[in-house]
Write a protein that holds these residues in place. Sequence first.
Motif, PDB file in Angstrom:
ATOM      1  N   ASP A   1      -2.693   5.443   3.512  1.00 37.75           N
ATOM      2  CA  ASP A   1      -1.591   4.873   2.733  1.00 37.75           C
ATOM      3  C   ASP A   1      -0.677   6.001   2.259  1.00 37.75           C
ATOM      4  O   ASP A   1       0.561   5.901   2.328  1.00 37.75           O
ATOM      5  CB  ASP A   1      -2.111   4.111   1.515  1.00 37.75           C
ATOM      6  CG  ASP A   1      -3.103   3.025   1.861  1.00 37.75           C
ATOM      7  OD1 ASP A   1      -3.248   2.708   3.060  1.00 37.75           O
ATOM      8  OD2 ASP A   1      -3.732   2.490   0.934  1.00 37.75           O
TER       9      ASP A   1
ATOM     10  N   HIS B   1      -7.653   5.483   1.754  1.00 39.55           N
ATOM     11  CA  HIS B   1      -6.380   5.513   1.029  1.00 39.55           C
ATOM     12  C   HIS B   1      -5.532   6.713   1.444  1.00 39.55           C
ATOM     13  O   HIS B   1      -4.325   6.733   1.190  1.00 39.55           O
ATOM     14  CB  HIS B   1      -6.599   5.495  -0.482  1.00 39.55           C
ATOM     15  CG  HIS B   1      -7.250   6.709  -1.042  1.00 39.55           C
ATOM     16  ND1 HIS B   1      -8.598   6.817  -1.203  1.00 39.55           N
ATOM     17  CD2 HIS B   1      -6.720   7.872  -1.500  1.00 39.55           C
ATOM     18  CE1 HIS B   1      -8.892   7.998  -1.722  1.00 39.55           C
ATOM     19  NE2 HIS B   1      -7.777   8.666  -1.908  1.00 39.55           N
TER      20      HIS B   1
ATOM     21  N   ALA C   1       0.833  -1.205   0.000  1.00 40.06           N
ATOM     22  CA  ALA C   1       0.000   0.000   0.000  1.00 40.06           C
ATOM     23  C   ALA C   1       0.867   1.254   0.000  1.00 40.06           C
ATOM     24  O   ALA C   1       0.544   2.253  -0.664  1.00 40.06           O
ATOM     25  CB  ALA C   1      -0.937  -0.006   1.207  1.00 40.06           C
ATOM     26  N   ILE C   2       1.976   1.217   0.746  1.00 41.41           N
ATOM     27  CA  ILE C   2       2.881   2.371   0.775  1.00 41.41           C
ATOM     28  C   ILE C   2       3.552   2.554  -0.582  1.00 41.41           C
ATOM     29  O   ILE C   2       3.655   3.681  -1.089  1.00 41.41           O
ATOM     30  CB  ILE C   2       3.927   2.204   1.892  1.00 41.41           C
ATOM     31  CG1 ILE C   2       3.243   2.276   3.267  1.00 41.41           C
ATOM     32  CG2 ILE C   2       5.010   3.270   1.792  1.00 41.41           C
ATOM     33  CD1 ILE C   2       4.156   1.962   4.434  1.00 41.41           C
TER      34      ILE C   2
ATOM     35  N   PRO D   1      -3.845  -1.139   5.959  1.00 40.02           N
ATOM     36  CA  PRO D   1      -4.643  -0.400   4.982  1.00 40.02           C
ATOM     37  C   PRO D   1      -6.123  -0.785   4.992  1.00 40.02           C
ATOM     38  O   PRO D   1      -6.483  -1.949   5.218  1.00 40.02           O
ATOM     39  CB  PRO D   1      -3.998  -0.779   3.653  1.00 40.02           C
ATOM     40  CG  PRO D   1      -2.658  -1.314   3.988  1.00 40.02           C
ATOM     41  CD  PRO D   1      -2.783  -1.929   5.333  1.00 40.02           C
TER      42      PRO D   1
END
Length: 293
Positions: free
Chosen positions: A276, A273, A52-53, A268
Motif C-alpha cells: 500500500d 501494508h 489503501a493508497i 491490498p
Amino acid sequence: MIYHGKSKSTHSYFLSSEYEPTSPADALFHIIPAPLEKTVSYGAGTANGPQAILNAAYQLEAFDGKSYPGDLGLFTTPAVDCSGKIEQALSNIEKTCKTVFDMGKIPVVLGGEHSLTQAPVRALANIRRDFGVVQIDAHADLREDYNGDPYSHASVMHRILDLDIPLFQIGIRNLCKEEIEVRTKRGVGYLDAREIAKNGIPAELLPEDFPKNIYLSFDVDGLDASLMPATGTPEPGGLTWWQALDAVEACTAGGRKILGIDVVELAPRPELHSCDYTAAKLAYALMGIASRA
C-alpha cells in the motif's frame, strides 16, 4: 499502532499528514479514487486499492527526493461511484476526469482495476488529440476481449487503440499470440522487461515521433513481484523501483508533458501494508515527475 509518529487510520484525502486539502481551482493534482472491480480474472481486491493508497499516503513525506509536488496543490475527490454496471462506472470516472481536464489540471486516478484507464483517456480525447498513452505494466492488455468481455482489464489497451491514440508499452513480460499480432498490426511501440534487464533504460525512451503530451497509466504489476506481490497477477522479472521512475522520467525527455496519471491494480493484503505504501509513494513520485517535466 504508530508509524514514524503518524497514526494509522482511515484518511479521506491524499497526504493529509503534510498538506491541508487545496481548493479544486488552486490544486494542480486532483486525486480521484476509483474503486472499480468488475473483470478481475485471478486475484481479487482492487476495489480496496484506492482507500489503501489514501491511508498509506498519510505516512509519506512532502519531499519526494527531488521536489515538493504537494506544494502545487492536492485535491482529493470523493470516491467515484463504481457500484453499477461497468459501462456506468466508466462513464462516472470519465465525467469526473473531464471536469479536471477542463480545468487544465492533472487527474491522478487511483484504482481499481486497469479497465478504468479507458475512461480518463476518453475524457482527454474528447478535449484534445495531441497525446499518446504510455503504459507501464506486466501485461500488454491488447486482447480484443477476454472471456467475451470487451471492457476487461485484459483488453483496456485495445480500447485505447480503438480511439486512435498512440500507445507505448514499458515493462511487459507476459503476452499472448493475439497481443503480439496486435502490436505489429497497430504499430505499438514497446520496451519490454527483458530488454530493460539486459540494457537498462535509455535516456530518451519514446520514439521521436511519439506525441509530446502523455497520459501515463501505471499498473503496479509492472513492478517486480518481489516489490509488489499485492496485485491480481504478480509477475516475476519486473521493474525495480528505480527502473520504473527512470523510465517515466525518460518519457518526459525532449519537453514532453504528462497530462494525466493512473495507478491501478493494487489488491491490498493486510499482512503486506508495504505494498500500500509503495503504491502511495509511486503515485506521489509520478506527480513529482509530472510537475518537473
